[in-house]
Design a protein around this motif. Structure first.
Motif, PDB file in Angstrom:
ATOM      1  N   ASP A  29      26.415 -42.552 -11.513  1.00 22.51           N
ATOM      2  CA  ASP A  29      27.498 -43.422 -11.905  1.00 22.51           C
ATOM      3  C   ASP A  29      28.736 -43.068 -10.892  1.00 22.51           C
ATOM      4  O   ASP A  29      29.225 -44.015 -10.329  1.00 22.51           O
ATOM      5  CB  ASP A  29      28.127 -42.829 -13.335  1.00 22.51           C
ATOM      6  CG  ASP A  29      29.076 -44.075 -13.697  1.00 22.51           C
ATOM      7  OD1 ASP A  29      28.958 -44.934 -14.105  1.00 22.51           O
ATOM      8  OD2 ASP A  29      30.411 -43.397 -13.778  1.00 22.51           O
ATOM      9  N   ARG A  89      30.762 -45.816  -8.516  1.00 21.58           N
ATOM     10  CA  ARG A  89      32.111 -45.879  -8.424  1.00 21.58           C
ATOM     11  C   ARG A  89      32.811 -45.610  -7.046  1.00 21.58           C
ATOM     12  O   ARG A  89      33.777 -46.297  -6.613  1.00 21.58           O
ATOM     13  CB  ARG A  89      32.729 -44.634  -9.504  1.00 21.58           C
ATOM     14  CG  ARG A  89      32.553 -45.225 -10.862  1.00 21.58           C
ATOM     15  CD  ARG A  89      33.381 -44.243 -11.893  1.00 21.58           C
ATOM     16  NE  ARG A  89      32.538 -43.160 -11.991  1.00 21.58           N
ATOM     17  CZ  ARG A  89      32.966 -42.038 -12.737  1.00 21.58           C
ATOM     18  NH1 ARG A  89      34.396 -41.671 -13.107  1.00 21.58           N
ATOM     19  NH2 ARG A  89      32.181 -41.221 -13.241  1.00 21.58           N
ATOM     20  N   ARG A 122      35.106 -47.505 -12.654  1.00 23.47           N
ATOM     21  CA  ARG A 122      34.169 -46.953 -13.493  1.00 23.47           C
ATOM     22  C   ARG A 122      33.467 -48.427 -14.238  1.00 23.47           C
ATOM     23  O   ARG A 122      32.258 -48.333 -14.458  1.00 23.47           O
ATOM     24  CB  ARG A 122      34.960 -46.345 -14.428  1.00 23.47           C
ATOM     25  CG  ARG A 122      33.972 -45.549 -15.874  1.00 23.47           C
ATOM     26  CD  ARG A 122      34.623 -44.570 -16.300  1.00 23.47           C
ATOM     27  NE  ARG A 122      34.012 -43.857 -17.613  1.00 23.47           N
ATOM     28  CZ  ARG A 122      33.995 -44.425 -18.558  1.00 23.47           C
ATOM     29  NH1 ARG A 122      34.513 -45.344 -19.148  1.00 23.47           N
ATOM     30  NH2 ARG A 122      33.311 -43.937 -19.478  1.00 23.47           N
TER      31      ARG A 122
END
Length: 199
Positions: free
Chosen positions: A127, A131, A150
């Protein structure tokens, strides 16, 4: 033609296929032994149990994603191109390993707490990777400054991770085709021009 691969590799391959098709809980050690033409008790000469196989399948899959994606950080290319390439590499790992990818994304919830926590940490790392790509694009001026990195990373991951549910190797679309179409749709919404048109 007999399978000359090491027995453990054969066991992992069969476990990936059965866990993918039937689910982890619905696959017994007897099922796995039958798939391999072995007696049930013989499996324990090679593994301690089903969870050992699940942990190894999930760990191997996470390493494949890491090895495909993380070298992109050091490449000299713009954020748009880097994001497109990341999506292609991500989908390529899924497409080349459909069984283990299905197990990785669908069956990891059956892991013991320690192994489960490891996967959660890995998911956070991936993640963060996406990002950072989005933030890089914002700083370059390629992506809109109003984007939430995000939420954008979650959208990208939803697209590439869920390819295992519908993509079929050998079909009309290659992983590159899929990645390009996804990237075209996403980038048309992420770019500065899209923000100007919506103003």
């Amino acid at each position: 033609m007999s399978d000359t691969r090491p027995r453990r590799e054969q066991i992992l391959d069969s476990a990936s296929r059965l866990f993918s098709e039937r689910g982890y809980h619905a696959t017994s050690m007897r099922d796995l032994a039958g798939e391999l033409g072995m007696q049930g008790g013989s499996l324990y000469a090679h593994i301690t149990g089903k969870e050992e196989l699940l942990v190894e399948i999930v760990s191997h899959a996470s390493r494949q994603f890491d090895e495909a994606l993380f070298p992109l950080r050091a490449l000299d290319m713009g954020a748009e191109e880097k994001l497109r390439e990341a999506m292609h590499r991500h989908i390529r790992v899924v497409a080349d390993n459909m069984d283990s990818a299905t197990v990785f994304f669908h069956e990891w919830k059956h892991l013991s707490p320690q192994a489960y926590a490891h996967v959660v940490t890995w998911r956070d790392t991936i993640d963060r990777f996406y990002r950072d790509l989005v933030q890089e694009g914002i700083e370059e001026g390629a992506f809109r400054a109003t984007l939430d990195p995000r939420m954008t990373a979650h959208l990208i991951l939803s697209a590439v991770n869920w390819a295992y549910t519908w993509y079929r190797p050998g079909g009309p679309m290659t992983p590159r085709d899929v990645a390009d179409q996804y990237a075209d749709m996403l980038l048309s919404g992420l770019g500065v021009r899209a923000g100007q048109e919506g103003a």
